[in-house]
Design an enzyme around this catalytic site. Structure first.
Site, PDB file in Angstrom:
ATOM      1  N   GLU A  23       0.914  -1.380   0.036  1.00  0.00           N
ATOM      2  CA  GLU A  23      -0.019   0.011  -0.278  1.00  0.00           C
ATOM      3  C   GLU A  23       0.948   1.230   0.010  1.00  0.00           C
ATOM      4  O   GLU A  23       0.973   2.066   0.929  1.00  0.00           O
ATOM      5  CB  GLU A  23      -0.972   0.077   1.229  1.00  0.00           C
ATOM      6  CG  GLU A  23      -1.879  -1.456   1.154  1.00  0.00           C
ATOM      7  CD  GLU A  23      -2.843  -1.419   2.373  1.00  0.00           C
ATOM      8  OE1 GLU A  23      -3.058  -0.190   3.335  1.00  0.00           O
ATOM      9  OE2 GLU A  23      -3.991  -2.100   2.099  1.00  0.00           O
ATOM     10  N   GLU A  63      -4.822  -9.037   0.264  1.00  0.00           N
ATOM     11  CA  GLU A  63      -5.546  -8.874   1.325  1.00  0.00           C
ATOM     12  C   GLU A  63      -6.910  -8.674   1.256  1.00  0.00           C
ATOM     13  O   GLU A  63      -7.347  -8.125   0.333  1.00  0.00           O
ATOM     14  CB  GLU A  63      -4.790  -7.598   2.265  1.00  0.00           C
ATOM     15  CG  GLU A  63      -3.656  -8.022   3.014  1.00  0.00           C
ATOM     16  CD  GLU A  63      -3.112  -6.489   3.624  1.00  0.00           C
ATOM     17  OE1 GLU A  63      -4.068  -5.685   4.231  1.00  0.00           O
ATOM     18  OE2 GLU A  63      -1.994  -6.019   3.513  1.00  0.00           O
TER      19      GLU A  63
HETATM   20  C1  FCB Z   1      -4.612  -2.765   5.438  1.00  0.00           C
HETATM   21  C2  FCB Z   1      -2.980  -3.102   5.840  1.00  0.00           C
HETATM   22  C3  FCB Z   1      -2.889  -4.086   6.829  1.00  0.00           C
HETATM   23  C4  FCB Z   1      -3.830  -4.207   7.792  1.00  0.00           C
HETATM   24  C5  FCB Z   1      -5.124  -4.224   7.285  1.00  0.00           C
HETATM   25  C6  FCB Z   1      -6.349  -4.331   8.179  1.00  0.00           C
HETATM   26  O1  FCB Z   1      -4.827  -1.612   5.030  1.00  0.00           O
HETATM   27  O2  FCB Z   1      -1.939  -3.676   4.764  1.00  0.00           O
HETATM   28  O3  FCB Z   1      -1.454  -3.957   7.439  1.00  0.00           O
HETATM   29  O4  FCB Z   1      -3.580  -3.349   9.042  1.00  0.00           O
HETATM   30  O5  FCB Z   1      -5.371  -2.895   6.602  1.00  0.00           O
END
Ligand code: FCB
Length: 464
Positions: free
Chosen positions: A168, A367
């Site tokens: 990110e 993720e």
């Molecule tokens: C994302 C992050 C990760 C985690 C999730 C919940 O944005 O990459 O580190 O905190 O959120």
């Protein structure tokens, strides 16, 4: 009638975590301080219940048992990150031998258990020594990052399957230099834009060094995408959506995946005198020449917007939000713990967009998951009965499956996260893991969703 959702052979099924959020400290580990160690102490009131990075979920101490737990639920892949400040305590210079041993042990252990090793080099965690010199605002940090990346490729190259330069990359710029959420808590668009640009160049430098090594493993980057939806098809709402997308998605996706910043963004920033001052021709040429092998996409929520209700204060701070307002859609499904919308179709829209806009680049969901407050309320017979998480993952996987049927090049799905871990700002308020962490005893116990995910992996799909 039940419907079957099967995924391709060799689909990555795994989980993601990061160094700061999972490792913790033990005495004698010789780790250097990063901005989270610093800010969670010095700005302790900004962190839920004042929990610092000291302990988190104890992966540094427990990695062997933890990796066994990962293999117990049949994960075939596992992402974590290397802590720059653990490996090179001052950001540049001396390498910490304890860290070399630790990461070698972790990656070896994962491989021995049959898990592919996904390693990210930077997950928001600037070494404090470099932050004192300006962090990513300072061009010298690009060189420091490149050397750090090269050190990692040399030390761990034989043990890692997929490298990622950043998680990110928008967040350190946006949260640290625009929206006052992460240290150094600056609010200044132009500085944020410089940070973002320097991160992009750092990414490119790391990829360049990696290519020189001629290794046959792959390198990529992990982006968070919030697909943008306008309130209505009114031209003013549509325009608001276009601007939100330009500032928050295209700004980064296009420079990384197409090698150029969107012309329109440059025009707007020129008009408002917000262009980052230090951008060289050589950097732009390097950006143009850089290609990645694998893209990770983090997806949690959509971004709904509408036309601005009020005129912007002409003397106010320049913000992307000067061009749109967030839209609170009536009837939206909410995850009230986080205050964010649940919108499984977003994953489908992202997938289709990648194919449409960025060609057939191989990518995976790096993720996706749901953070829930007070999860102990769902414990029955010693197990967190997290049916809401099973439902959340099922729905997202159904939409992903649909996109894959339509030909998108998705290689896998990683859930955030493996064991409940520490979150930026919220610390342990919301729990995300397949394993519950008992903060008092340090015990890690499988949740119902973990049992479910194991079955999904073993069947390479599910029926609903
Ligand atoms: C994302 C992050 C990760 C985690 C999730 C919940 O944005 O990459 O580190 O905190 O959120």
């Amino acid at each position: 009638m039940k419907k079957e959702y099967k995924f391709p052979e060799n689909f990555f099924w795994g989980t993601a975590t990061s160094a700061v959020q999972s490792e913790g400290r033990v005495s004698g580990d010789q780790k250097g301080m990063d901005i989270w160690d610093y800010s969670s102490k010095e700005y302790n009131h900004r962190f839920y219940h004042g929990i610092t990075t000291e302990q988190v979920s104890g992966f540094y101490r427990d990695y062997r048992e933890d990796i066994k737990k990962a293999s117990d639920i049949s994960l075939n892949s596992f992402r974590t990150s290397i802590s720059w400040a653990r490996l090179i305590p001052n950001g540049v210079g001396e390498i910490n031998p304890e860290a070399i041993t630790f990461y070698k042990n972790v990656f070896t252990e994962l491989r021995e258990k049959g898990l592919s090793v996904f390693v990210n080099l930077y997950h928001f965690d600037m070494p404090m020594a470099l932050q004192k010199e300006g962090g990513f605002e300072n061009k010298n940090t690009i060189e420091a990052y490149k050397n750090y990346a090269e050190t990692c490729f040399d030390l761990f190259g034989d043990l890692v399957d997929y490298w990622f330069t950043f998680n990110e990359p928008m967040i350190p710029a946006e949260a640290g230099y625009l929206h006052d959420r992460h240290y150094p808590y600056v609010v200044d668009f132009k500085r944020a834009a410089q940070v973002l640009h320097n991160i992009v160049v750092s990414h490119c430098e790391a990829v360049r060094v990696f290519r020189k090594k001629k290794r046959n493993n792959q390198i990529g980057i992990i982006m968070d995408v919030l697909p943008v939806y306008p309130r209505s098809s009114h031209p003013a709402d549509m325009e608001a959506a276009r601007m939100a997308d330009l500032f928050y998605t295209r700004s980064l996706n296009e420079v990384i995946l197409k090698g150029e910043y969107p012309v329109e963004l440059i025009e707007i920033l020129t008009e408002y005198n917000q262009l980052p001052p230090q951008v060289s021709k050589e950097e732009l040429a390097l950006i143009k020449a850089t290609k990645i092998d694998l893209l990770g996409i983090n997806y949690y929520q959509p971004r709904r917007v509408k036309a601005k209700e009020c005129l912007v204060n002409p003397n106010g701070v320049f913000m992307p939000e000067n061009f749109f307002d967030p839209y609170i859609m009536p009837g939206r499904r909410m995850n009230t713990s986080r205050g964010i919308e649940i919108y499984p179709k977003g994953i489908y829209d992202i997938a289709i967009n990648i194919k449409k806009l960025y060609g057939d680049i191989p990518w995976f969901v790096s993720e996706n998951g749901i953070g829930i407050q007070d999860e102990e309320a769902f414990i029955r017979d010693g197990i967190v009965q997290d049916d809401y998480r099973i439902e959340f993952l099922t729905e997202h996987l159904q939409w992903l499956h649909k996109a894959m049927k339509e030909g998108v090049n998705c290689k896998g799905y990683h859930m955030w996260t493996f064991v409940d871990c520490w979150s930026w700002i919220n610390t342990f308020k919301n729990r995300y893991g397949f394993y519950r962490l008992n903060l008092e005893t340090g015990e890690k116990t499988l949740k119902k969703s973990g049992i479910w995910f194991k079955e999904v992996i073993e069947n390479n799909g599910f029926e609903v």
